[in-house]
Design an enzyme around this catalytic site. Structure first.
Site, PDB file in Angstrom:
ATOM      1  N   SER A 239       0.793  -1.228   0.000  1.00 45.33           N
ATOM      2  CA  SER A 239       0.000   0.000   0.000  1.00 45.33           C
ATOM      3  C   SER A 239       0.827   1.281   0.000  1.00 45.33           C
ATOM      4  O   SER A 239       1.604   1.522  -0.899  1.00 45.33           O
ATOM      5  CB  SER A 239      -0.958  -0.044   1.177  1.00 45.33           C
ATOM      6  OG  SER A 239      -1.909   0.951   1.023  1.00 45.33           O
ATOM      7  N   HIS A 240       0.702   2.024   1.084  1.00 43.96           N
ATOM      8  CA  HIS A 240       1.336   3.339   1.178  1.00 43.96           C
ATOM      9  C   HIS A 240       2.790   3.231   1.645  1.00 43.96           C
ATOM     10  O   HIS A 240       3.487   4.239   1.733  1.00 43.96           O
ATOM     11  CB  HIS A 240       0.558   4.194   2.161  1.00 43.96           C
ATOM     12  CG  HIS A 240       0.406   3.501   3.486  1.00 43.96           C
ATOM     13  ND1 HIS A 240      -0.387   2.389   3.627  1.00 43.96           N
ATOM     14  CD2 HIS A 240       0.971   3.718   4.682  1.00 43.96           C
ATOM     15  CE1 HIS A 240      -0.310   1.953   4.870  1.00 43.96           C
ATOM     16  NE2 HIS A 240       0.510   2.745   5.532  1.00 43.96           N
TER      17      HIS A 240
ATOM     18  N   ASP B 158      -2.554   6.575  -3.303  1.00 38.87           N
ATOM     19  CA  ASP B 158      -1.387   5.891  -2.721  1.00 38.87           C
ATOM     20  C   ASP B 158      -0.828   4.786  -3.621  1.00 38.87           C
ATOM     21  O   ASP B 158      -1.236   4.651  -4.778  1.00 38.87           O
ATOM     22  CB  ASP B 158      -1.752   5.315  -1.354  1.00 38.87           C
ATOM     23  CG  ASP B 158      -2.661   4.116  -1.475  1.00 38.87           C
ATOM     24  OD1 ASP B 158      -3.412   4.045  -2.467  1.00 38.87           O
ATOM     25  OD2 ASP B 158      -2.619   3.230  -0.600  1.00 38.87           O
TER      26      ASP B 158
ATOM     27  N   ASP C 187      -1.217   1.567  -3.997  1.00 37.38           N
ATOM     28  CA  ASP C 187      -2.095   0.621  -4.690  1.00 37.38           C
ATOM     29  C   ASP C 187      -3.446   1.217  -5.051  1.00 37.38           C
ATOM     30  O   ASP C 187      -4.362   0.489  -5.456  1.00 37.38           O
ATOM     31  CB  ASP C 187      -2.270  -0.641  -3.850  1.00 37.38           C
ATOM     32  CG  ASP C 187      -2.917  -0.363  -2.503  1.00 37.38           C
ATOM     33  OD1 ASP C 187      -2.754   0.762  -1.989  1.00 37.38           O
ATOM     34  OD2 ASP C 187      -3.578  -1.258  -1.958  1.00 37.38           O
TER      35      ASP C 187
ATOM     36  N   ASP D  11      -5.896   2.636  -3.291  1.00 37.46           N
ATOM     37  CA  ASP D  11      -7.124   2.591  -2.494  1.00 37.46           C
ATOM     38  C   ASP D  11      -7.278   3.810  -1.577  1.00 37.46           C
ATOM     39  O   ASP D  11      -8.374   4.137  -1.162  1.00 37.46           O
ATOM     40  CB  ASP D  11      -7.252   1.265  -1.710  1.00 37.46           C
ATOM     41  CG  ASP D  11      -6.061   0.977  -0.822  1.00 37.46           C
ATOM     42  OD1 ASP D  11      -5.128   1.807  -0.766  1.00 37.46           O
ATOM     43  OD2 ASP D  11      -6.055  -0.095  -0.174  1.00 37.46           O
ATOM     44  N   ARG D  12      -6.192   4.490  -1.286  1.00 37.45           N
ATOM     45  CA  ARG D  12      -6.308   5.690  -0.442  1.00 37.45           C
ATOM     46  C   ARG D  12      -6.431   6.943  -1.294  1.00 37.45           C
ATOM     47  O   ARG D  12      -6.017   6.964  -2.449  1.00 37.45           O
ATOM     48  CB  ARG D  12      -5.065   5.860   0.430  1.00 37.45           C
ATOM     49  CG  ARG D  12      -4.875   4.750   1.412  1.00 37.45           C
ATOM     50  CD  ARG D  12      -3.699   5.035   2.307  1.00 37.45           C
ATOM     51  NE  ARG D  12      -3.599   4.006   3.323  1.00 37.45           N
ATOM     52  CZ  ARG D  12      -3.012   4.161   4.497  1.00 37.45           C
ATOM     53  NH1 ARG D  12      -2.437   5.304   4.807  1.00 37.45           N
ATOM     54  NH2 ARG D  12      -2.965   3.176   5.359  1.00 37.45           N
TER      55      ARG D  12
ATOM     56  N   LYS E 118     -11.521   0.110  -0.253  1.00 37.26           N
ATOM     57  CA  LYS E 118     -11.579   1.558  -0.383  1.00 37.26           C
ATOM     58  C   LYS E 118     -11.051   1.904  -1.768  1.00 37.26           C
ATOM     59  O   LYS E 118     -10.317   1.134  -2.377  1.00 37.26           O
ATOM     60  CB  LYS E 118     -10.811   2.241   0.722  1.00 37.26           C
ATOM     61  CG  LYS E 118      -9.379   1.795   0.906  1.00 37.26           C
ATOM     62  CD  LYS E 118      -8.845   2.409   2.195  1.00 37.26           C
ATOM     63  CE  LYS E 118      -7.380   2.155   2.399  1.00 37.26           C
ATOM     64  NZ  LYS E 118      -7.124   0.904   3.137  1.00 37.26           N
TER      65      LYS E 118
HETATM   66  C1  G16 Z   1      -4.717  -0.515   5.685  1.00 35.74           C
HETATM   67  C2  G16 Z   1      -6.107  -0.979   5.904  1.00 35.74           C
HETATM   68  C3  G16 Z   1      -6.953   0.137   6.426  1.00 35.74           C
HETATM   69  C4  G16 Z   1      -6.333   0.725   7.671  1.00 35.74           C
HETATM   70  C5  G16 Z   1      -4.905   1.136   7.389  1.00 35.74           C
HETATM   71  C6  G16 Z   1      -4.155   1.585   8.619  1.00 35.74           C
HETATM   72  O1  G16 Z   1      -4.706   0.447   4.682  1.00 35.74           O
HETATM   73  O2  G16 Z   1      -6.661  -1.447   4.695  1.00 35.74           O
HETATM   74  O3  G16 Z   1      -8.223  -0.349   6.669  1.00 35.74           O
HETATM   75  O4  G16 Z   1      -7.047   1.826   8.110  1.00 35.74           O
HETATM   76  O5  G16 Z   1      -4.203   0.052   6.856  1.00 35.74           O
HETATM   77  O6  G16 Z   1      -3.993   0.511   9.464  1.00 35.74           O
HETATM   78  P1  G16 Z   1      -3.034   0.593  10.718  1.00 35.74           P
HETATM   79  O7  G16 Z   1      -3.515   1.772  11.511  1.00 35.74           O
HETATM   80  O8  G16 Z   1      -3.240  -0.715  11.405  1.00 35.74           O
HETATM   81  O9  G16 Z   1      -1.628   0.815  10.218  1.00 35.74           O
HETATM   82  P2  G16 Z   1      -3.771   0.289   3.427  1.00 35.74           P
HETATM   83  O10 G16 Z   1      -4.080   1.467   2.575  1.00 35.74           O
HETATM   84  O11 G16 Z   1      -2.391   0.275   4.012  1.00 35.74           O
HETATM   85  O12 G16 Z   1      -4.157  -1.028   2.834  1.00 35.74           O
END
Ligand code: G16
Length: 543
Positions: A113-114, A277, A279, A281-282, A376
């Protein structure tokens, strides 16, 4: 072609977190690491014989190699078909859409992801189920069980698949369909939004900057914004996906998307700014001169969604993760619909969406989405904003001001303390947990505690219960502080402190956010002893 059954041993620590398994890339590249996890996924879902899957990722370092391994293992385990994004690319929401559209048995999505990418950065893999959403805890628990007992995995000895070549191929007895990553997603967006209206908005001189952060949404944004919607060439910047995201963090927040923030705060600002981000989704939304918090964005989108063709019949309910601000709850109350509060992690929205209880969901971590997919969706949020801007004929900043005038403002910020020692962070949480019951009526930094608890979620659909989802402290002044350990970090621990202060209708909504939150921040620090325990004066990131 030969199937090799390779003996292996369980590898420690293959426990999926908030969103799949995320580790350092080099860890994933260790002998058998990836193979063990893939076989554990396959075993946990009862094998893959005769099944079909979507496979794709965000293009980070090791993406293509890992996809080759997944395909060869799927073929060796008897899978019938794999639908793969060209060159191994699929944004997470478009992977979710392809799973649903093609009614596959799920999908394997490669992304951290990010988190930054590269051989010395992060990699990740997660499994999404048939509804297109991340595997729920019942399935990830079964995966963990498999990783602890696995003795062998199967892989086909075969030449690599030509990932660049759109069309059908075969790998052993498995068929492979390489697809354009954007095409079906674009069709879905055209169903949900009024492309003619948005095209007219751009034709009238409306300007925008979209920062793809060298990540997967570049091709999507170019095709949709500059292509289908006619935004000026150059609207999309950093639009070519790179294996290392240009050396940056592909995390759309004011810290990591600073060039976009700087532009939006300057005299040269376009009318509207957005970023996505790694991938896809953000999302981050920036009005001219004003950052829109994800919590506010969710509330504004929910309050105005009926203006877009896909949502004219109204919303069934609004769901938010617990640490997200209460702004969207106020919208739900006004609309007379249910507001749901789930733990952090998009997987918790799946049941509500499948059951038709919620239409729009969102998280403070820059995630917003709806029942169109089960992830998302960054570009979806940006297109809904554009649709609303085109309908309301107001600036994004004016829409926000109008929203606060109607509902009051929830000042909100998340403070992240990254890569802190895991034992110190764990101790802080344990000690705080132990004193929650004594906090009510006590005063800290001018704030009086009203109540405090540890959040547990009771899923109203399958009645499963998820414990230990964050420590919450509510104050008499309509403020809240939440402490939680991140489930997506790959180094030490990341402590997240979520701060919120409500300013009702008719009060000052123009304050600086960090100033408005100062007293709840001070109270939270005093209660937890955070500064001394972590040895940090200030957070690494404030969003
Ligand atoms: C993932 C999850 C999200 C979550 C985020 C932060 O996002 O898909 O639902 O809100 O991580 O999680 P944490 O606070 O546990 O680091 P992404 O965009 O990284 O897939």
């Amino acid at each position: 072609m030969t199937i090799d059954v390779v003996s292996t041993q369980p590898i420690e620590g293959q426990k999926p977190g908030t969103s799949g398994l995320r580790k350092k890339t080099r860890t994933f590249m260790e002998p058998n690491y990836l193979e063990n996890f893939i076989q554990s996924i396959f075993n946990a879902i009862g094998g893959v014989e005769g099944k079909s899957f979507v496979v794709g990722g965000d293009g980070r370092y090791f993406n293509a190699e890992a996809i080759q391994t997944i395909l060869k293992m799927a073929a060796a385990n008897g899978a019938k078909k794999a639908i793969v994004g060209q060159n191994g690319l699929l944004s997470t929401p478009s992977a979710s859409h392809l799973i649903r559209l093609n009614k596959t048995d799920g999908g394997l999505i490669l992304s951290a992801s990010h988190n930054p990418g590269g051989i010395d950065e992060d990699f990740g893999l997660k499994f999404n189920i048939q509804n297109g959403g991340p595997a729920p805890e019942s399935v990830t628990d079964a995966m963990i069980e498999q990783t602890r007992t696995l003795q062998s995995y199967a892989i086909l000895r075969a030449p690599d698949v030509a990932l660049g070549q759109i069309g059908s191929q075969s790998l052993g007895d498995m068929s492979i369909e390489i697809v354009d990553p954007v095409a079906d997603y674009l069709v879905l967006m055209q169903k949900l939004f009024d492309f003619d209206k948005i095209r007219a908005l751009f034709a009238s001189g409306f300007t925008m900057r979209f920062d793809a952060m060298h990540a997967v949404t570049g091709p999507y944004a170019k095709a949709i914004l500059e292509g289908a919607l006619g935004a000026a060439e150059g609207t999309v910047v950093n639009g070519v996906p790179k294996e290392d995201f240009g050396g940056g963090h592909p995390d759309p927040n004011p810290v990591w998307a600073k060039p976009l923030m700087d532009l939006m705060m300057s005299d040269a600002s376009p009318d509207f700014g957005a970023a996505s981000d790694g991938d896809g989704d953000r999302n981050m939304i920036v009005a001219r001169g004003l950052y829109v918090t994800p919590s506010d964005s969710l509330a504004v989108l929910a309050a105005n969604a009926h203006l877009a063709p896909g949502y004219t019949s109204g919303l069934k309910g609004i769901a938010r993760s617990m640490p997200t601000s209460a702004a969207s709850d106020r919208v739900a109350a006004k609309l007379g619909i249910e507001a749901y509060e789930t733990p952090t992690g998009w997987k918790f929205f799946g049941n509500l969406l499948d059951a038709g209880m919620a239409t729009i969901c969102g998280e403070e971590s820059a995630g917003t989405g709806s029942d169109h997919v089960r992830e998302k969706d960054g570009l979806w949020a940006i297109l809904l904003w554009l649709n609303i801007l085109a309908e309301r004929n107001m600036s994004a900043a004016d829409i926000l001001a109008d929203h606060w005038q109607t509902f009051g403002r929830d000042y909100y910020s998340r403070h992240d303390y990254e890569a802190v020692p895991a034992d110190a962070a764990g101790q802080l949480m344990n000690d705080l947990r132990a004193k929650l019951a004594d906090l009510p009526d006590q005063n800290f930094a001018g704030q009086t505690v009203k109540r405090a608890d540890e959040f547990s979620y009771h899923d109203p659909v399958d009645h499963s219960v998820s414990h230990n989802q964050g420590l919450r402290i509510f104050f008499e002044s309509d403020a809240r502080a939440v402490f939680r350990l991140s489930g997506t970090g790959t180094e030490g621990a990341t402590l997240r402190l979520y701060l919120e202060q409500y300013a009702p209708r008719g009060t000052d909504h123009g304050r600086d956010t960090q100033q408005a939150l100062q007293s709840v921040r001070d109270a939270a620090r005093e209660i937890s002893g955070l500064t001394e325990r972590l040895g940090r004066d200030a957070p690494d990131v404030m969003t």
